[in-house]
Structure formats: C-alpha cells, structure tokens
Design a protein around this motif. Structure first.
Motif, short mmCIF file in Angstrom:
data_model
loop_
_atom_site.label_atom_id
_atom_site.label_comp_id
_atom_site.label_asym_id
_atom_site.label_seq_id
_atom_site.Cartn_x
_atom_site.Cartn_y
_atom_site.Cartn_z
N THR A 128 89.63 53.88 37.64
CA THR A 128 90.24 52.38 37.48
C THR A 128 91.49 52.63 37.07
O THR A 128 92.27 51.85 36.78
CB THR A 128 89.43 51.87 36.52
N ILE A 129 92.28 53.94 36.79
CA ILE A 129 93.31 54.18 36.11
C ILE A 129 94.49 54.73 36.91
O ILE A 129 93.83 55.97 37.39
CB ILE A 129 93.46 54.43 34.75
N VAL A 134 102.83 59.69 25.64
CA VAL A 134 102.20 59.49 24.30
C VAL A 134 102.81 60.53 23.15
O VAL A 134 102.70 61.72 23.78
CB VAL A 134 100.85 59.41 24.38
N SER A 135 103.20 60.21 22.22
CA SER A 135 103.76 61.29 21.25
C SER A 135 103.08 61.07 20.06
O SER A 135 102.85 60.16 19.59
CB SER A 135 105.50 61.14 21.04
N LEU A 136 102.97 62.17 19.35
CA LEU A 136 102.41 62.22 17.98
C LEU A 136 103.24 63.10 17.01
O LEU A 136 103.59 64.38 17.38
CB LEU A 136 100.85 62.96 17.90
N VAL A 137 104.00 62.43 15.90
CA VAL A 137 104.96 63.14 15.33
C VAL A 137 104.48 63.23 13.87
O VAL A 137 103.90 62.35 13.14
CB VAL A 137 106.47 62.61 15.34
N ALA A 193 91.84 62.44 29.64
CA ALA A 193 91.72 61.33 30.55
C ALA A 193 91.24 60.29 29.75
O ALA A 193 91.70 59.09 30.01
CB ALA A 193 90.65 61.64 31.82
N GLY A 194 90.49 60.39 28.60
CA GLY A 194 90.21 59.33 27.94
C GLY A 194 91.41 58.59 26.92
O GLY A 194 91.53 57.48 26.89
N ILE A 195 92.23 59.41 26.57
CA ILE A 195 93.43 59.07 26.00
C ILE A 195 94.51 58.27 26.99
O ILE A 195 94.89 57.16 26.61
CB ILE A 195 94.28 60.20 25.35
N ALA A 196 94.59 58.68 28.04
CA ALA A 196 95.24 58.07 29.25
C ALA A 196 94.45 56.84 29.49
O ALA A 196 95.49 55.81 29.53
CB ALA A 196 95.19 58.87 30.50
N ALA A 197 93.15 56.55 29.11
CA ALA A 197 92.70 55.18 29.77
C ALA A 197 92.95 54.37 28.45
O ALA A 197 93.25 53.14 28.52
CB ALA A 197 91.17 55.51 29.65
#
Length: 268
Positions: free
Chosen positions: A26-27, A122-125, A243-247
């Motif tokens: 779906t994505i 998506v970034s995590l700093v 894939a879950g984070i992409a969702a």
C-alpha cells in the motif's frame, strides 16, 4: 493522550527463520528502503558474535503504532511524527554507569546509520549534552533502578513527542545472571528506540528474534527456585522494521501532508 509499550516476560525458545521479501503493497517504497543492508548480514556464522544482524525478519508482521492508534484522523494520535528530522537525547540517573550511557548512545547511532542508509528521508540526530537536548523529540532516560524484574525498558509516546523512554539495568532477584551487561542495554535501546520511531511489536512476539519482538531474550522462571532463566539470541534489525518505519512516514515518502500511518502493520 499517552500510550505505553511495555516489555514483559516471555516464554519459549524456538526460533524459526522464515526468509522472504518484505511486503508492503500500500506504500510506494523506494529502492533505498529495501535495498542494501547495514551491519552484519543475517547468517548463522555471524550470529554468535554480532550485537545484531540484518536482513529478512523471522516474524510474520511488525505493527505500525500510529496506524494502530489512529482513531481521530490525526490529531492526538500517539506514536506518530509530522516531521522527519528527529532528535534524541540520552539522560542518566546519578548512579548510572558511563558505559551504560555509551551503550544507549551507540543504539542511537545504530538507528541513525540504518536510517541514513536505508531510509534517508528520515533522520535521527543525537543531541545529548547540547543546548538542543531539552527540546529533543525523543528522550531516553537511563535509570538503572527503575523497577521491574523481567525486562528493562518501556516507551511512552504522545503525538509529536516521545519524552519518556526508560531503560533499566538492575538485575531481577536471584542473580547474578549472565549477559546482564552493556550489550543487553544496547539491544534494549534498539528495541525501545524502534517504538519511538513508530514501530510496534513483531509477531509472534515471544518466539521471533526480530529486534521488535522478545524472542532474542527469552525468559522463563525456574519452578524450583523461582529464579529467572534467560536464553539470549542475536536480534535481527530487519528489512521488515525498515518497512514499518517507511509506513509510519509514508506521508513524507509520497509527498503528502503529514498524517498517521494508514496501515496497522507490515507483513514480513
């Protein structure tokens, strides 16, 4: 409104590796999401030495928390973000060991590297110890004596903030236990940061060794002594987790206005 993901005890020690292509129909995922890997490939020879392995998950599915919690069409939904440039700070109780803090910051660095390689939108700093730490999107509290006996973490996240991720490292009664060390703190950090990024648990919860399940650190209770028995396995930071984070961030991938996930889980 707040929601909490708590880690509880689990039973069972059977792992079945089911390799397959992560499915998310779906994505519109880019090749960067499912292509390539970071860390150690998911091979038996690597499993004994690596802090985690990568590759296909042995889970059936991984939950996407904003899709699970979305009851209002967006406003107030827990575990979702309307921006993609996330910051995280690690705080520690006075009695916390510097090595434990370092392990949690290494967990942050791992997720940061995974996202940069697999989902660069998506970034995590890590802003620990900087002027930005008080306003960080995600705050990880390392409190060794936070209570509980079987597991060592929970994540409580609201809408657009996750300021209450707690990691503990105190041994339960009946110790000392093997492997209650900084590697365990690091792996707990990976799991709880996965929740903060929007992932729920992998299923089957107690037997999968996906980092978002419990099967990589099974615990049972000795019926004679009442002591806890731990069976550690190498967790998989899997394609299904990516894939879950992409969702969770599908709105950004698809160029849409921010909104919670439209799916409650991704299949693995």
């Amino acid at each position: 409104m707040w929601s909490t993901i708590r880690r509880t005890g689990s039973e069972g020690a059977v792992r079945q590796r089911r390799r397959g292509r992560t499915a998310l129909t779906t994505i519109a995922l880019s090749a960067l999401v499912l292509g390539g890997s970071l860390g150690v490939p998911a091979t038996a020879s690597a499993a004994d030495d690596a802090p985690f392995i990568t590759g296909p998950s042995d889970a059936d599915l991984v939950a996407v928390l904003s899709g699970v919690n979305n009851k209002s069409g967006g406003p107030g939904t827990q575990f979702w973000w309307n921006h993609t440039n996330l910051t995280v700070a690690v705080t520690a109780a006075p009695e916390a060991s510097p090595d434990g803090v370092r392990a949690l910051r290494n967990a942050v660095a791992t997720w940061s590297g995974v996202l940069a390689r697999r989902l660069p939108m998506v970034s995590l700093v890590d802003v620990t110890g900087t002027g930005r730490s008080r306003a960080a999107d995600i705050v990880v509290h390392y409190v060794p004596h936070a209570g509980g006996v079987a597991w060592g973490g929970n994540a409580t996240c609201g809408s657009q903030h996750c300021s209450n991720v707690i990691i503990k490292s105190e041994e339960p009664p009946g110790g000392p236990y093997p492997d209650f060390d900084n590697l365990r703190i690091y792996r707990m950090g990976l799991h709880e940061l996965g929740h903060a990024l929007g992932l729920g648990h992998a299923s089957p919860l107690n037997t999968s060794t996906d980092i978002m399940a419990y099967g990589w650190a099974n615990v049972t209770v000795d019926p004679l002594t009442g002591n806890y028995l731990y069976d550690y396995r190498t967790p998989i930071l899997s394609d299904c987790d990516i894939a879950g984070i992409a969702a969770a961030f599908a709105w950004a991938l698809n160029g849409e206005a921010p909104h919670p996930a439209t799916v409650a889980f991704v299949t693995c």
